[in-house]
Design an enzyme around this catalytic site. Structure first.
Site, mmCIF file in Angstrom:
data_model
loop_
_atom_site.group_PDB
_atom_site.id
_atom_site.type_symbol
_atom_site.label_atom_id
_atom_site.label_comp_id
_atom_site.label_asym_id
_atom_site.label_seq_id
_atom_site.Cartn_x
_atom_site.Cartn_y
_atom_site.Cartn_z
ATOM 1 N N SER A 145 1.426 -1.484 -0.092
ATOM 2 C CA SER A 145 0.396 -0.191 0.418
ATOM 3 C C SER A 145 1.187 0.997 0.183
ATOM 4 O O SER A 145 2.366 1.318 -0.201
ATOM 5 C CB SER A 145 -1.348 -0.237 0.929
ATOM 6 N N ASN A 146 0.407 2.336 -0.010
ATOM 7 C CA ASN A 146 1.232 3.474 0.197
ATOM 8 C C ASN A 146 -0.039 5.245 1.488
ATOM 9 O O ASN A 146 -0.714 4.328 1.922
ATOM 10 C CB ASN A 146 1.169 4.569 -0.644
ATOM 11 N N PRO A 147 1.049 5.842 1.725
ATOM 12 C CA PRO A 147 0.401 6.409 2.911
ATOM 13 C C PRO A 147 -1.150 7.602 3.044
ATOM 14 O O PRO A 147 -1.446 8.549 3.907
ATOM 15 C CB PRO A 147 1.646 7.208 3.654
#
Ligand code: PMT
Length: 222
Positions: free
Chosen positions: A25-27
């Site tokens: 995923s990512n932030p």
């Protein structure tokens, strides 16, 4: 009185699971996309928000569809856009940070450390915005507004300009996610609108709510 537009917004990250407890995923927190959905609804538009996994409350007056993966986001976005096109066109604003890759396989049960390989096989995810852009040109070429975001590191404009032309957008909102107060998880952002002809409109650092208002006003005018 200005005309109400049907607006579909994607927001947040996607999660690409390799088993029930692990994912890529990512932030992204969804703040930028939720601010756009809230502002669009406040200005009287009909808004559908396709949200990845985030912990934000649904803005008042917004229809929300929760998704997890890029493929789920694509299906929800296409459904919302088709429904909007049937009633005369709409705007699509893609703020989501969609994972470009997913694990080739997702195990039904938690993988044991001993049985996991150190190499992860990946498959390319669909591009939600590019697919919607193609669909929009087929369904209602004259009445669709397509707005992308470009998360860049360094001068965001050159890369954003390429993405704007490649995805055939009305304009793209470039932000430098390494700059203080900008990008992932912040309450502020500094953006540049980049148009297909290469022209641009630069804004100072401002709240994501004000960035959202500028985007919605631009859509109302174009
Ligand atoms: O959510 P926040 O914490 O508030 O953070 C905001 C943000 C940093 C996520 C937002 O401002 C932002 O920059 N969003 C775009 C992130 C991104 O994935 O950019 P990109 O340059 O990789 O993608 C370009 C465009 O294509 C984006 O509109 C993206 O939604 C879309 N895309 C990309 C890949 C893919 N598989 N499908 C897509 O639709």
């Amino acid at each position: 009185m200005k005309k109400s537009i049907r607006i579909v917004v994607t927001a947040g990250p996607t999660r690409e699971h390799l088993d029930p407890v692990r994912f890529l995923s990512n932030p992204s927190t969804g703040k930028m996309g939720f601010a756009i959905a809230a502002e669009a609804a406040r200005r009287g538009h009909d808004v559908t928000l396709v949200a990845g996994p985030v912990s934000l409350e649904t803005p008042r007056g917004v229809k929300r569809v929760d998704v997890v993966s890029a493929r789920e986001m694509l299906a929800a976005a296409v459904e919302a856009v088709e429904a909007s096109a049937a009633s005369g066109g709409c705007a699509f604003i893609a703020t989501a940070a969609v994972a470009d890759w997913r694990p080739a396989r997702c195990a039904a049960r938690k993988l044991k450390k001993g049985s996991m390989s150190a190499t992860l096989q990946l498959r390319r995810n669909p591009d939600v915005l590019k697919t919607v852009s193609r669909l929009a040109r087929r369904l209602a070429p004259a009445s669709f507004k397509l707005v992308g975001f470009a998360a860049e590191t360094g001068d965001p404009v050159a890369e954003a300009s390429r993405k704007c032309r490649e995805k055939r957008l009305s304009f793209i909102v470039a932000n430098d996610v390494t700059e203080k107060g900008c990008g992932f998880g912040t309450d502020t952002n500094r953006v540049v609108f980049v148009y297909p002809d290469g022209s641009e409109r630069r804004f100072p650092l401002m709240s994501k709510r004000r960035v959202a208002a500028n985007i919605i006003k631009e859509i109302e005018q174009c």
